[in-house]
Design an enzyme around this catalytic site. Structure first.
Site, PDB file in Angstrom:
ATOM      1  N   CYS A  61      -1.721   1.623   2.051  1.00 41.02           N
ATOM      2  CA  CYS A  61      -1.920   2.752   0.960  1.00 41.02           C
ATOM      3  C   CYS A  61      -1.936   3.884   1.669  1.00 41.02           C
ATOM      4  O   CYS A  61      -2.019   4.066   3.016  1.00 41.02           O
ATOM      5  CB  CYS A  61      -3.309   2.676   0.474  1.00 41.02           C
TER       6      CYS A  61
ATOM      7  N   CYS B 269       2.014   1.421  -4.415  1.00 41.56           N
ATOM      8  CA  CYS B 269       2.772   1.930  -5.631  1.00 41.56           C
ATOM      9  C   CYS B 269       4.374   2.133  -5.189  1.00 41.56           C
ATOM     10  O   CYS B 269       4.405   2.546  -4.082  1.00 41.56           O
ATOM     11  CB  CYS B 269       2.214   3.258  -5.984  1.00 41.56           C
TER      12      CYS B 269
ATOM     13  N   GLU C   1      -6.038  15.306  -4.464  1.00 34.73           N
ATOM     14  CA  GLU C   1      -4.624  15.221  -5.369  1.00 34.73           C
ATOM     15  C   GLU C   1      -4.874  15.372  -6.586  1.00 34.73           C
ATOM     16  O   GLU C   1      -5.856  15.056  -7.006  1.00 34.73           O
ATOM     17  CB  GLU C   1      -4.054  13.905  -5.010  1.00 34.73           C
TER      18      GLU C   1
ATOM     19  N   SER D 102      -0.060  14.192  -5.563  1.00 39.28           N
ATOM     20  CA  SER D 102       0.204  12.718  -5.303  1.00 39.28           C
ATOM     21  C   SER D 102       1.714  12.728  -5.266  1.00 39.28           C
ATOM     22  O   SER D 102       2.376  13.275  -5.884  1.00 39.28           O
ATOM     23  CB  SER D 102      -0.300  11.736  -6.670  1.00 39.28           C
TER      24      SER D 102
END
Length: 577
Positions: free
Chosen positions: A129, A201, A453, A479
Site C-alpha cells: 500500500c 488499487c 489526502e 490521493s
C-alpha cells in the site's frame, strides 16, 4: 565455520553468529531449528507489510515464502519479519488519514531497528500500500545494505455493465449519490464488485506509481512490479529477488550504489510519463534524503516538465496496472524514454547489471494503446507539474494528466476552509460556487498533523459534476486517484506561517500549470501586513502519541516531509560496524 562464497568477517551478522562469545546467541537459533550451516551463512531480513487491514497487503505473507526459497537457493539464511501498514483507502476521509504519512517513516524506522537489532546482512522488502513502498525503500537506503524491493502487486479491476471499475469509481459514486444521480441500490452493487481480489488499487495511484519507481530507481528487478497480486506467477519474482540479493551481498553492491542522483532522475521520468501520483513529489525527495542527495520538489518537477506523457493509465487515462503489465510493463516504458535520450542507462540495478544492459534484453515495443510511442505522446509534457509563486515559495504540485491546455489555467476568488472537514461539509451542502478556488489549509505535515489526502472531498466534487468547474489548493495532499484541478503540497504550510495561512475569502487566485505558477493578486506589502496580524498556527487536538511526535519532527513537503537529519549527518555506517 563460514560459507565459502561469503566472507562473514565483513558482514553485520558476524556479531551474532561467530566465535565462542556468541554461543548464547546461537543457542536461540538452534531453538528455532536453524542448522549449523545456516547459522554461518549470510542472514537476510525478509520484511513484509503484511496485515489483514486491506487487500493491498493480504498477499504479502504468501509472497514472502517464495523470497525465502530464493534466499536459501542463493546460499543465505532468510528471517522473515513484519512491520505496520496504514492503508489509505481505509484511512481516507476521517481522522485515520492523519496516521498515513507518519506510517511511512514508522515503517522505515521499524525496519531499520529490526535489521540493526538482529544484525541482518541484507534486506528484501515486500510492500503493497501507498506509504509502505517508499517507507521500505527509505529503510533500504538508510541502512545501505544489499537490498531488493518487491511490490505485492495490484488488484484486478472489477466489472460492471461491461466496463472495468476500480475503487476510484466508488469514491466518486459517493458524490453522485449525494447529488441524487445514483440510487442506494446502484451504489450497493458498485461497492460489491469494484475490488474483486487481493492487491493495491489498480490505477496509476500512489502504490502503482511507487511500484514503477522501484523498478526505475533500480531497487526492484525489472518487470517485477507488474503482475497483479493474485497471479501465482508473482512467485517467480520473489524467488528471483531472493537469489538476486545474495548476488548483491557477494558483490558488495549496496542500496546507495543503486540509488543515485541519476537513478532518482530516472524514477521521476517514469512518474511523469505514466501520469503518476503527486505523492511521488513527496517520496522521491524523502528517499534521496536517506542517501544524502539533494533532490527536492523543484528538482523532481524540473524533470516532470520536460518529460512527455505517453502512458494512458487511470485516473488521467483509460487503463489500469494489469493492462500495462500485459503490454510489457515498466521495461517497455523505459525503452521509450531511452529512445528519446531521457534515461541514464549506466545506473546499476538490483540484478547487478546496468539499466541499459537490462533494457537490451527487452524485445517488446509500445503497443500504441496503453503505452504510446514516445514520438507520438498523449501530451508533450509530463502528467504532473510543479508550481511556484507568492502563495507557495517552497512549491506546490498538481496532476494534469488527461487535462487540456485550457483546463490547466484557472483564475477565481478564494473560498477558504480551515480543515478538510469544513470543506467536505461545504461540498456536501453545495455551499460553494462554480468558478471558485477552494482553499483547504492547516492540513500540512505539521499543522494537520499528518498531511492528509483529500480524496473524499475531490471525489465528491467530481461526483457532483464540478471537478472542472472549481479548483482546489491545499497544504495537504491528494490521493493518486484524485481528478480535477487540485494543487497540493503548498509550502510553506499554514502551520509554519506560509502565505496560504494569510488568504481570505474573495482573494483572486490564479493557477497556471502551463507556466508553473500559483499566485494571489496581493502585493508583497499586503501579504506582509497580514503576516504581522497573523494569530499563529491553529492548535491541534494531538498533544501526545505518535502523531504528535511526527508533527514535532517533520520538515517541509518540499524536502519530502522527513523526520530526521538524513545521511548527510551520518557518522555511523551500519554495514561497516
Amino acid at each position: 565455520m563460514t560459507s565459502q562464497r561469503f566472507d562473514k568477517s565483513r558482514l553485520p551478522s558476524r556479531h551474532v553468529t561467530e566465535g565462542p562469545s556468541r554461543a548464547p546467541h546461537r543457542s536461540y537459533f538452534y531453538a528455532m531449528g536453524i542448522t549449523e550451516q545456516e547459522i554461518h551463512q549470510p542472514w537476510v531480513g525478509v520484511a513484509t507489510c503484511w496485515n489483514e487491514a486491506a487487500p493491498c497487503n493480504i498477499a504479502l505473507n504468501r509472497q514472502a515464502q517464495s523470497v525465502k526459497m530464493g534466499v536459501k537457493k542463493g546460499g543465505g539464511t532468510p528471517r522473515e519479519f513484519t512491520t505496520i501498514t496504514v492503508t489509505d483507502g481505509i484511512a481516507m476521509g476521517h481522522e485515520g488519514m492523519r496516521s498515513s504519512l507518519a506510517s511511512r517513516d514508522a515503517i522505515a524506522d521499524t525496519v531499520e531497528l529490526t535489521m540493526r537489532g538482529h544484525c541482518y546482512d541484507a534486506l528484501v522488502g515486500l510492500a503493497g500500500c501507498d506509504k509502505s513502498l517508499p517507507g521500505m525503500m527509505m529503510a533500504m537506503v538508510r541502512l545501505n545494505v544489499p537490498s531488493v524491493f518487491i511490490y505485492g502487486g495490484s488488484i484486478l479491476p472489477g466489472k460492471l455493465n461491461g466496463r472495468d471499475v476500480v475503487v476510484q469509481d466508488v469514491f466518486e459514486a459517493v458524490g453522485k449519490h449525494q447529488a441524487g444521480t445514483m440510487s442506494d441500490a446502484e451504489l450497493d452493487i458498485l461497492e460489491r464488485v469494484a475490488c474483486p481480489s487481493a492487491g493495491a488499487c489498480g490505477g496509476q495511484y500512489t502504490a502503482n506509481t511507487m511500484a514503477c519507481v522501484s523498478e526505475a530507481i533500480g531497487l526492484a528487478l525489472l518487470n517485477s512490479s507488474g503482475a497483479p497480486a493474485p497471479y501465482e506467477s508473482r512467485d517467480q519474482y520473489g524467488d528471483a529477488s531472493g537469489v538476486a540479493v545474495m548476488h548483491l551481498i557477494e558483490k558488495n553492491i549496496r542500496a546507495r550504489d543503486i540509488v543515485t542522483r541519476k537513478s532518482l532522475e530516472n524514477a521521476a521520468r517514469v512518474v511523469a510519463c505514466t501520469g503518476g501520483s503527486t505523492n511521488a513529489g513527496l517520496h522521491l525527495p524523502a528517499i534521496a534524503h536517506e542517501a544524502g542527495i539533494d533532490f527536492d520538489l523543484f528538482d523532481v518537477c524540473d524533470i516532470f516538465r520536460d518529460t512527455p506523457y505517453f502512458v494512458s493509465l487511470r485516473p488521467g487515462g483509460q487503463y489500469v496496472a494489469k493492462d500495462m503489465y500485459e503490454v510489457g510493463g515498466v521495461p517497455v516504458v523505459m525503452k521509450e524514454l531511452r529512445k528519446a535520450g531521457l534515461l541514464h542507462e549506466d545506473c546499476i540495478t538490483a540484478s547487478g547489471k546496468s539499466l541499459g544492459e537490462e533494457l537490451d534484453l527487452i524485445t517488446r515495443e509500445a503497443d500504441g494503446r496503453v503505452i504510446y510511442p514516445i514520438e507520438t505522446p498523449i501530451t508533450r509534457t509530463g502528467g504532473v507539474v510543479g508550481l511556484r509563486g507568492n502563495i507557495c515559495p517552497d512549491g506546490a504540485i498538481v496532476k494534469v494528466a488527461g487535462m487540456s491546455d485550457e483546463e490547466q489555467v484557472f483564475t477565481g476568488p478564494a473560498r477558504v476552509f480551515e480543515s478538510e472537514e469544513e470543506a467536505f461539509e461545504a461540498v456536501q451542502k453545495r455551499a460553494y460556487k462554480e468558478g471558485e478556488v477552494i482553499v483547504i489549509r492547516n492540513e500540512g505535515p505539521a499543522g494537520g498533523p499528518g498531511m492528509r489526502e483529500m480524496l473524499a472531498t475531490t471525489a465528491a466534487l467530481s461526483g457532483q459534476g464540478m471537478g472542472k468547474k472549481v479548483a482546489l489548493i491545499t497544504d495537504g495532499r491528494f490521493s493518486g486517484a484524485t481528478r480535477g484541478f487540485c494543487v497540493g503540497h503548498v509550502g510553506p504550510e499554514a502551520a509554519h506561517g506560509g502565505p496560504i495561512a494569510l488568504l481570505q475569502n474573495g482573494d483572486v487566485i490564479t493557477i497556471n500549470a502551463l507556466t508553473g505558477t500559483l499566485s494571489v493578486a496581493l502585493s508583497d506589502a499586503e501579504l506582509a501586513a497580514r503576516k504581522a496580524q497573523w494569530a499563529g498556527p491553529r492548535r491541534t487536538q494531538y498533544e501526545t502519541g505518535a502523531v504528535w511526535k511526527f508533527a514535532k519532527l517533520v520538515g517541509g513537503a518540499r524536502w519530502g516531509a522527513v523526520t530526521h537529519p538524513g545521511a548527510k549527518a551520518e557518522r555511523h555506517i551500519y554495514m561497516d560496524q
